[in-house]
Design a protein around this motif. Sequence first.
Motif, PDB file in Angstrom:
ATOM      1  N   LEU A  40       0.943  -0.928  -0.190  1.00 14.77           N
ATOM      2  CA  LEU A  40      -0.066   0.276  -0.011  1.00 14.77           C
ATOM      3  C   LEU A  40       0.665   1.778  -0.131  1.00 14.77           C
ATOM      4  CD1 LEU A  40      -2.783  -0.769   2.126  1.00 14.77           C
ATOM      5  CD2 LEU A  40      -3.076  -0.370  -0.464  1.00 14.77           C
ATOM      6  N   SER A  41       1.916   1.082   0.566  1.00 11.46           N
ATOM      7  CA  SER A  41       2.805   2.375   0.579  1.00 11.46           C
ATOM      8  C   SER A  41       4.186   2.563  -0.318  1.00 11.46           C
ATOM      9  CB  SER A  41       2.977   2.168   2.388  1.00 11.46           C
ATOM     10  OG  SER A  41       4.329   1.003   2.136  1.00 11.46           O
ATOM     11  N   GLY A  42       3.555   1.944  -1.530  1.00 13.46           N
ATOM     12  CA  GLY A  42       4.877   2.034  -1.870  1.00 13.46           C
ATOM     13  C   GLY A  42       5.239   2.679  -3.447  1.00 13.46           C
ATOM     14  N   ASP A  43       5.526   3.593  -4.076  1.00 16.33           N
ATOM     15  CA  ASP A  43       5.063   4.278  -5.020  1.00 16.33           C
ATOM     16  C   ASP A  43       5.675   3.451  -6.162  1.00 16.33           C
ATOM     17  OD1 ASP A  43       8.213   3.912  -5.753  1.00 16.33           O
ATOM     18  OD2 ASP A  43       8.559   5.862  -4.773  1.00 16.33           O
ATOM     19  N   GLN A  44       5.894   3.626  -7.487  1.00 14.12           N
ATOM     20  CA  GLN A  44       5.827   2.930  -8.228  1.00 14.12           C
ATOM     21  C   GLN A  44       7.312   2.474  -8.685  1.00 14.12           C
ATOM     22  OE1 GLN A  44       3.333   1.889 -10.452  1.00 14.12           O
ATOM     23  NE2 GLN A  44       4.739   0.733 -11.893  1.00 14.12           N
ATOM     24  N   GLU A  45       8.551   3.127  -8.128  1.00 14.26           N
ATOM     25  CA  GLU A  45       9.872   2.270  -8.332  1.00 14.26           C
ATOM     26  C   GLU A  45       9.511   1.326  -8.070  1.00 14.26           C
ATOM     27  OE1 GLU A  45      14.189   3.977  -7.524  1.00 14.26           O
ATOM     28  OE2 GLU A  45      12.997   5.501  -8.457  1.00 14.26           O
ATOM     29  N   GLU A  46       9.461   0.951  -6.522  1.00 12.41           N
ATOM     30  CA  GLU A  46       8.769   0.462  -5.568  1.00 12.41           C
ATOM     31  C   GLU A  46       8.635  -1.246  -5.751  1.00 12.41           C
ATOM     32  OE1 GLU A  46       9.755   2.868  -1.159  1.00 12.41           O
ATOM     33  OE2 GLU A  46       7.912   2.775  -1.758  1.00 12.41           O
ATOM     34  N   LEU A  47       7.152  -0.439  -6.380  1.00 12.62           N
ATOM     35  CA  LEU A  47       6.503  -1.681  -7.022  1.00 12.62           C
ATOM     36  C   LEU A  47       7.303  -2.239  -8.439  1.00 12.62           C
ATOM     37  CD1 LEU A  47       3.120   0.791  -6.611  1.00 12.62           C
ATOM     38  CD2 LEU A  47       4.196  -1.618  -5.214  1.00 12.62           C
ATOM     39  N   GLU A  48       7.600  -1.494  -8.884  1.00 11.73           N
ATOM     40  CA  GLU A  48       8.194  -2.425 -10.266  1.00 11.73           C
ATOM     41  C   GLU A  48       9.662  -3.074  -9.762  1.00 11.73           C
ATOM     42  OE1 GLU A  48       7.840  -2.113 -13.291  1.00 11.73           O
ATOM     43  OE2 GLU A  48       6.396  -0.710 -13.476  1.00 11.73           O
ATOM     44  N   TYR A  49      10.065  -2.835  -8.544  1.00 10.66           N
ATOM     45  CA  TYR A  49      11.482  -3.249  -7.634  1.00 10.66           C
ATOM     46  C   TYR A  49      10.715  -4.519  -7.289  1.00 10.66           C
ATOM     47  CZ  TYR A  49      16.133  -4.431  -5.034  1.00 10.66           C
ATOM     48  OH  TYR A  49      16.636  -5.091  -4.911  1.00 10.66           O
ATOM     49  N   ALA A  50       9.524  -4.750  -6.859  1.00 11.48           N
ATOM     50  CA  ALA A  50       8.967  -5.588  -6.457  1.00 11.48           C
ATOM     51  C   ALA A  50       9.076  -6.852  -6.967  1.00 11.48           C
ATOM     52  CB  ALA A  50       7.447  -5.400  -4.883  1.00 11.48           C
ATOM     53  N   ALA A  51       8.606  -6.409  -7.958  1.00 12.27           N
ATOM     54  CA  ALA A  51       7.809  -7.420  -9.045  1.00 12.27           C
ATOM     55  C   ALA A  51       9.624  -8.283  -9.692  1.00 12.27           C
ATOM     56  CB  ALA A  51       6.877  -6.388 -10.060  1.00 12.27           C
ATOM     57  N   PHE A  52      10.675  -6.589  -9.700  1.00  9.84           N
ATOM     58  CA  PHE A  52      11.591  -7.224 -10.532  1.00  9.84           C
ATOM     59  C   PHE A  52      12.249  -8.609  -9.168  1.00  9.84           C
ATOM     60  CE2 PHE A  52      16.189  -7.117 -10.156  1.00  9.84           C
ATOM     61  CZ  PHE A  52      16.262  -7.306 -11.216  1.00  9.84           C
ATOM     62  N   SER A  53      11.679  -8.342  -8.054  1.00 10.55           N
ATOM     63  CA  SER A  53      12.632  -8.710  -7.369  1.00 10.55           C
ATOM     64  C   SER A  53      11.898 -10.816  -7.189  1.00 10.55           C
ATOM     65  CB  SER A  53      12.167  -8.661  -5.459  1.00 10.55           C
ATOM     66  OG  SER A  53      13.239  -7.415  -5.260  1.00 10.55           O
ATOM     67  N   ARG A  54      10.301 -10.589  -7.219  1.00  9.61           N
ATOM     68  CA  ARG A  54       9.970 -12.158  -7.728  1.00  9.61           C
ATOM     69  C   ARG A  54      10.013 -12.348  -8.993  1.00  9.61           C
ATOM     70  NH1 ARG A  54       6.184 -13.819  -3.242  1.00  9.61           N
ATOM     71  NH2 ARG A  54       5.549 -14.194  -5.158  1.00  9.61           N
ATOM     72  N   ALA A  55      10.807 -11.735  -9.893  1.00  8.66           N
ATOM     73  CA  ALA A  55      11.375 -12.497 -10.859  1.00  8.66           C
ATOM     74  C   ALA A  55      12.771 -12.821 -10.816  1.00  8.66           C
ATOM     75  CB  ALA A  55      11.738 -11.414 -12.074  1.00  8.66           C
ATOM     76  N   ALA A  56      13.613 -12.549  -9.946  1.00  9.10           N
ATOM     77  CA  ALA A  56      14.443 -12.809  -9.475  1.00  9.10           C
ATOM     78  C   ALA A  56      14.794 -13.739  -8.717  1.00  9.10           C
ATOM     79  CB  ALA A  56      15.402 -11.677  -8.645  1.00  9.10           C
ATOM     80  N   GLN A  57      13.323 -14.303  -7.638  1.00  7.86           N
ATOM     81  CA  GLN A  57      13.319 -15.388  -6.771  1.00  7.86           C
ATOM     82  C   GLN A  57      12.707 -16.310  -7.891  1.00  7.86           C
ATOM     83  OE1 GLN A  57       9.850 -13.804  -4.543  1.00  7.86           O
ATOM     84  NE2 GLN A  57      11.647 -13.505  -3.019  1.00  7.86           N
ATOM     85  N   ALA A  58      11.739 -16.507  -8.559  1.00  2.00           N
ATOM     86  CA  ALA A  58      12.165 -17.585  -9.599  1.00  2.00           C
ATOM     87  C   ALA A  58      13.106 -18.016 -10.430  1.00  2.00           C
ATOM     88  CB  ALA A  58      10.432 -16.788 -10.999  1.00  2.00           C
ATOM     89  N   ALA A  59      13.841 -16.931 -10.832  1.00  2.14           N
ATOM     90  CA  ALA A  59      14.615 -17.325 -11.886  1.00  2.14           C
ATOM     91  C   ALA A  59      15.851 -18.416 -10.987  1.00  2.14           C
ATOM     92  CB  ALA A  59      15.761 -16.315 -12.319  1.00  2.14           C
ATOM     93  N   LEU A  60      15.357 -18.079  -8.908  1.00  2.00           N
ATOM     94  CA  LEU A  60      16.738 -19.398  -8.290  1.00  2.00           C
ATOM     95  C   LEU A  60      16.107 -20.534  -8.781  1.00  2.00           C
ATOM     96  CD1 LEU A  60      18.780 -19.433  -6.656  1.00  2.00           C
ATOM     97  CD2 LEU A  60      16.571 -18.846  -4.356  1.00  2.00           C
ATOM     98  N   ARG A  61      14.677 -20.572  -9.025  1.00  2.00           N
ATOM     99  CA  ARG A  61      13.987 -21.696  -8.693  1.00  2.00           C
ATOM    100  C   ARG A  61      13.875 -22.442  -9.776  1.00  2.00           C
ATOM    101  NH1 ARG A  61      11.008 -23.173  -4.808  1.00  2.00           N
ATOM    102  NH2 ARG A  61       9.827 -21.740  -3.182  1.00  2.00           N
ATOM    103  N   LEU A  62      14.699 -21.506 -11.193  1.00  2.00           N
ATOM    104  CA  LEU A  62      14.845 -22.645 -12.027  1.00  2.00           C
ATOM    105  C   LEU A  62      15.907 -22.952 -12.821  1.00  2.00           C
ATOM    106  CD1 LEU A  62      13.314 -19.757 -15.029  1.00  2.00           C
ATOM    107  CD2 LEU A  62      12.545 -21.695 -14.474  1.00  2.00           C
ATOM    108  N   LEU A  63      17.070 -21.944 -11.304  1.00  2.00           N
ATOM    109  CA  LEU A  63      18.447 -22.604 -11.096  1.00  2.00           C
ATOM    110  C   LEU A  63      18.236 -24.189 -10.173  1.00  2.00           C
ATOM    111  CD1 LEU A  63      20.650 -19.728 -10.924  1.00  2.00           C
ATOM    112  CD2 LEU A  63      20.794 -21.016 -13.029  1.00  2.00           C
ATOM    113  N   ALA A  64      17.359 -23.982  -9.882  1.00  2.00           N
ATOM    114  CA  ALA A  64      17.117 -25.384  -8.727  1.00  2.00           C
ATOM    115  C   ALA A  64      17.016 -26.259  -9.797  1.00  2.00           C
ATOM    116  CB  ALA A  64      16.330 -24.831  -7.604  1.00  2.00           C
ATOM    117  N   VAL A  65      16.216 -26.367 -10.697  1.00  2.00           N
ATOM    118  CA  VAL A  65      15.401 -27.298 -11.399  1.00  2.00           C
ATOM    119  C   VAL A  65      16.307 -27.791 -12.769  1.00  2.00           C
ATOM    120  CG1 VAL A  65      13.508 -27.032 -10.685  1.00  2.00           C
ATOM    121  CG2 VAL A  65      14.186 -26.080 -12.778  1.00  2.00           C
ATOM    122  N   GLU A  66      17.205 -26.431 -12.490  1.00  2.00           N
ATOM    123  CA  GLU A  66      18.181 -26.947 -14.048  1.00  2.00           C
ATOM    124  C   GLU A  66      19.417 -27.094 -13.816  1.00  2.00           C
ATOM    125  OE1 GLU A  66      17.680 -24.393 -17.513  1.00  2.00           O
ATOM    126  OE2 GLU A  66      15.597 -24.008 -16.616  1.00  2.00           O
TER     127      GLU A  66
END
Length: 167
Positions: A40-66
């Motif tokens: 709720l308190s995040g501005d657009q830049e913080e929200l973009e960083y949150a989405a980006f961070s979620r993608a980085a976590q998902a990339a780590l999961r890709l590494l775990a299965v490859e």
Amino acid sequence: MRVYLPLTLAGLAELRRAGEAGPAPLAAYAVTPALREWYLSGDQEELEYAAFSRAAQAALRLLAVEPTVARRRVVLAADVPDGVAVADPDRAMDPEALGEVRLTEALPVSWFASVHVDAPDAESEIATAAAALGAADQGDDDARFVVDGAADHELLWYGVQEIDHLL
């Protein structure tokens, strides 16, 4: 809409060869209404960083299965037309799915905005975090600490024209 597609270096090489990321559907991350509500308190830049961070976590999961690919997370940022990124309304408020979207089309190179990759000196810690994911998912607090440590490594920014250099 800006989306963040989790990849590995092998995945990046494949999309470079193919000239697009695909085929659809593809799992990616973006600033969704549910993500906005969650932060709720995040501005657009913080929200973009949150989405980006979620993608980085998902990339780590890709590494775990490859296990044979280089132990470096990759996130591709792309700007897609309206309607290409669709959030699943049934999972919108699931904390595990915050910011998750499905891309209904392959991503042509012309939509790519930037590429983000772990520095080579992060490989050892990223490899350890990828190996610990299974135990962390089973509730092992020590493994969770190791996995969370991967977020301490900021991904480096590269222009799309630098993909060949990265590979």
